[in-house]
Scaffold this motif. Structure first.
Motif, PDB file in Angstrom:
ATOM      1  N   ALA A   1       0.813  -1.229   0.000  1.00  0.00           N
ATOM      2  CA  ALA A   1       0.000   0.000   0.000  1.00  0.00           C
ATOM      3  C   ALA A   1       0.839   1.268   0.000  1.00  0.00           C
ATOM      4  O   ALA A   1       0.307   2.359   0.209  1.00  0.00           O
ATOM      5  CB  ALA A   1      -0.914  -0.011   1.233  1.00  0.00           C
ATOM      6  N   LEU A   2       2.132   1.163  -0.237  1.00  0.00           N
ATOM      7  CA  LEU A   2       2.996   2.358  -0.177  1.00  0.00           C
ATOM      8  C   LEU A   2       3.056   3.073  -1.540  1.00  0.00           C
ATOM      9  O   LEU A   2       3.092   2.412  -2.581  1.00  0.00           O
ATOM     10  CB  LEU A   2       4.414   1.964   0.225  1.00  0.00           C
ATOM     11  N   PRO A   3       3.119   4.414  -1.525  1.00  0.00           N
ATOM     12  CA  PRO A   3       3.225   5.168  -2.791  1.00  0.00           C
ATOM     13  C   PRO A   3       4.677   5.254  -3.264  1.00  0.00           C
ATOM     14  O   PRO A   3       5.308   6.303  -3.205  1.00  0.00           O
ATOM     15  CB  PRO A   3       2.676   6.549  -2.400  1.00  0.00           C
ATOM     16  N   TYR A   4       5.222   4.137  -3.733  1.00  0.00           N
ATOM     17  CA  TYR A   4       6.654   4.064  -4.072  1.00  0.00           C
ATOM     18  C   TYR A   4       7.058   5.087  -5.132  1.00  0.00           C
ATOM     19  O   TYR A   4       8.168   5.590  -5.140  1.00  0.00           O
ATOM     20  CB  TYR A   4       7.006   2.666  -4.581  1.00  0.00           C
TER      21      TYR A   4
ATOM     22  N   ILE B   1       5.910 -12.902   1.806  1.00  0.00           N
ATOM     23  CA  ILE B   1       4.870 -12.137   1.098  1.00  0.00           C
ATOM     24  C   ILE B   1       4.275 -12.967  -0.042  1.00  0.00           C
ATOM     25  O   ILE B   1       4.961 -13.741  -0.708  1.00  0.00           O
ATOM     26  CB  ILE B   1       5.391 -10.772   0.604  1.00  0.00           C
ATOM     27  N   ALA B   2       2.977 -12.755  -0.238  1.00  0.00           N
ATOM     28  CA  ALA B   2       2.199 -13.657  -1.096  1.00  0.00           C
ATOM     29  C   ALA B   2       2.642 -13.621  -2.550  1.00  0.00           C
ATOM     30  O   ALA B   2       2.742 -14.660  -3.199  1.00  0.00           O
ATOM     31  CB  ALA B   2       0.723 -13.318  -0.967  1.00  0.00           C
ATOM     32  N   ASP B   3       2.892 -12.430  -3.096  1.00  0.00           N
ATOM     33  CA  ASP B   3       3.151 -12.322  -4.537  1.00  0.00           C
ATOM     34  C   ASP B   3       4.300 -11.338  -4.763  1.00  0.00           C
ATOM     35  O   ASP B   3       4.090 -10.130  -4.847  1.00  0.00           O
ATOM     36  CB  ASP B   3       1.875 -11.844  -5.242  1.00  0.00           C
ATOM     37  N   LEU B   4       5.515 -11.868  -4.839  1.00  0.00           N
ATOM     38  CA  LEU B   4       6.699 -11.012  -4.950  1.00  0.00           C
ATOM     39  C   LEU B   4       6.649 -10.138  -6.194  1.00  0.00           C
ATOM     40  O   LEU B   4       6.928  -8.941  -6.141  1.00  0.00           O
ATOM     41  CB  LEU B   4       7.970 -11.878  -4.963  1.00  0.00           C
ATOM     42  N   ARG B   5       6.271 -10.730  -7.315  1.00  0.00           N
ATOM     43  CA  ARG B   5       6.296  -9.962  -8.579  1.00  0.00           C
ATOM     44  C   ARG B   5       5.248  -8.840  -8.541  1.00  0.00           C
ATOM     45  O   ARG B   5       5.509  -7.729  -9.012  1.00  0.00           O
ATOM     46  CB  ARG B   5       6.060 -10.903  -9.756  1.00  0.00           C
ATOM     47  N   ALA B   6       4.087  -9.104  -7.958  1.00  0.00           N
ATOM     48  CA  ALA B   6       3.056  -8.054  -7.855  1.00  0.00           C
ATOM     49  C   ALA B   6       3.581  -6.894  -7.013  1.00  0.00           C
ATOM     50  O   ALA B   6       3.311  -5.717  -7.314  1.00  0.00           O
ATOM     51  CB  ALA B   6       1.775  -8.615  -7.241  1.00  0.00           C
TER      52      ALA B   6
ATOM     53  N   ASP C   1       6.155  -4.912  -9.025  1.00  0.00           N
ATOM     54  CA  ASP C   1       5.508  -4.100 -10.073  1.00  0.00           C
ATOM     55  C   ASP C   1       5.040  -2.741  -9.543  1.00  0.00           C
ATOM     56  O   ASP C   1       4.736  -1.833 -10.324  1.00  0.00           O
ATOM     57  CB  ASP C   1       4.327  -4.864 -10.685  1.00  0.00           C
ATOM     58  N   LEU C   2       4.956  -2.598  -8.224  1.00  0.00           N
ATOM     59  CA  LEU C   2       4.565  -1.305  -7.635  1.00  0.00           C
ATOM     60  C   LEU C   2       5.733  -0.313  -7.639  1.00  0.00           C
ATOM     61  O   LEU C   2       5.533   0.896  -7.502  1.00  0.00           O
ATOM     62  CB  LEU C   2       4.100  -1.502  -6.178  1.00  0.00           C
ATOM     63  N   LEU C   3       6.964  -0.830  -7.773  1.00  0.00           N
ATOM     64  CA  LEU C   3       8.145   0.037  -7.722  1.00  0.00           C
ATOM     65  C   LEU C   3       8.379   0.685  -9.080  1.00  0.00           C
ATOM     66  O   LEU C   3       8.007   0.138 -10.120  1.00  0.00           O
ATOM     67  CB  LEU C   3       9.385  -0.783  -7.337  1.00  0.00           C
ATOM     68  N   PRO C   4       9.027   1.872  -9.089  1.00  0.00           N
ATOM     69  CA  PRO C   4       9.343   2.500 -10.375  1.00  0.00           C
ATOM     70  C   PRO C   4      10.311   1.639 -11.178  1.00  0.00           C
ATOM     71  O   PRO C   4      11.180   0.981 -10.604  1.00  0.00           O
ATOM     72  CB  PRO C   4      10.021   3.825  -9.970  1.00  0.00           C
ATOM     73  N   LYS C   5      10.142   1.643 -12.485  1.00  0.00           N
ATOM     74  CA  LYS C   5      11.055   0.889 -13.365  1.00  0.00           C
ATOM     75  C   LYS C   5      12.487   1.370 -13.113  1.00  0.00           C
ATOM     76  O   LYS C   5      12.744   2.566 -13.015  1.00  0.00           O
ATOM     77  CB  LYS C   5      10.647   1.146 -14.814  1.00  0.00           C
ATOM     78  N   GLY C   6      13.419   0.433 -12.980  1.00  0.00           N
ATOM     79  CA  GLY C   6      14.821   0.784 -12.742  1.00  0.00           C
ATOM     80  C   GLY C   6      15.176   0.922 -11.274  1.00  0.00           C
ATOM     81  O   GLY C   6      16.347   1.149 -10.954  1.00  0.00           O
ATOM     82  N   ALA C   7      14.195   0.809 -10.374  1.00  0.00           N
ATOM     83  CA  ALA C   7      14.491   0.913  -8.933  1.00  0.00           C
ATOM     84  C   ALA C   7      15.504  -0.165  -8.532  1.00  0.00           C
ATOM     85  O   ALA C   7      15.407  -1.310  -8.962  1.00  0.00           O
ATOM     86  CB  ALA C   7      13.208   0.752  -8.118  1.00  0.00           C
TER      87      ALA C   7
END
Ligand SMILES: C[S@@+](CC[C@H](N)C(=O)[O-])C[C@H]1O[C@@H](n2cnc3c(N)ncnc32)[C@H](O)[C@@H]1O
Length: 221
Positions: free
Chosen positions: A134-137, A153-158, A161-167
């Motif tokens: 729920a964080l605004p990364y 954590i249940a779904d690592l890839r999900a 996917d919340l992180l900015p590309k290249g993080a």
């Protein structure tokens, strides 16, 4: 008093005295923080979070960060940060210059303990209670995002996917399937790489332990 009686009565007070002695001997600020946790948070399972296996996994991560990214890191976000042990291990290492570490955990009981452990660096450390999903990364870019709790954590890839590309990320998981709270274990380093699907992998390694193997990736989302 027999040694058996003494073992049975080994108390938080004794842990506090012992850790203060370790602090005096090693001059490690983190040992002072551990002593404060023993004194102020008798309910905290700091003996679990700072057992030799956990410490081995965290010092392995610390050294891999240094070797891969160097010691000058502006801001670090630690997800599933628990009692803030990894933050303390980084702050306590003179090779690093770190601007700020924020430790995030969904469990509201761990933040106060993490703040005590990292009390010596209170101006550069914070612990917040939040769900990592729920964080605004994208609004708060960190120079390094750490998650050593990927097996929890249940779904690592999900989540990635919340992180900015290249993080830039450091991820740890393990093959300790028999532990009930481990809902997302992987069988091998290759399986972990496939699960994470990072665009760039700067480091990939395994650390065998007695009961399980821990896996680590450093790279970019
Ligand atoms: C047992 S601990 C840490 C284990 C890991 N081996 C380590 O040392 O970093 C796992 C932590 O992840 C936290 N956690 C699990 N799901 C989470 C979520 N969705 N958001 C934030 N924290 C979470 C738990 O509350 C717990 O403190």
């Amino acid at each position: 008093m027999t040694s058996q009686q003494h073992t049975a009565s080994f108390s938080r007070e004794a842990a506090f005295d012992l850790l203060r002695g370790v602090n005096a001997y090693t001059r490690s600020t983190l040992m002072q923080g551990l002593a404060e946790v023993a004194a102020r948070h008798p309910e905290a399972e700091i003996d679990v979070a700072f057992n030799h296996k956990q410490v081995a996994c965290k010092t392995w991560a610390r050294d891999a960060v240094y070797d891969t990214l160097g010691g000058d890191i502006g801001s670090i976000l630690v997800l599933g940060g628990w009692y803030g042990v990894f933050a303390g291990i980084l702050f306590d290492d003179p090779r690093f210059t770190i601007g700020k570490i924020v430790s995030v955990d969904i469990d509201e009981t761990v933040g106060p303990v993490a703040r005590t452990l990292n009390g010596a660096w209170a101006d550069r450390f914070d612990a917040v209670t939040e769900d990592m999903y729920a964080l605004p990364y994208r609004d708060h870019r960190a120079d390094l995002v750490v998650n050593t709790s990927c097996e929890h954590i249940a779904d690592l890839r999900a989540w990635l996917d919340l992180l900015p590309k290249g993080a830039r990320v450091l991820l740890q998981s393990n093959d300790y399937f028999s532990e009930p709270t481990h809902i997302s274990c992987v069988a091998s380093l290759e399986a972990f790489e496939a699960q994470a699907g990072l665009s760039t992998v700067l480091y990939a390694g395994s650390l065998p332990q007695k009961k399980y193997t821990r896996f680590m990736l450093i790279g970019e989302v």
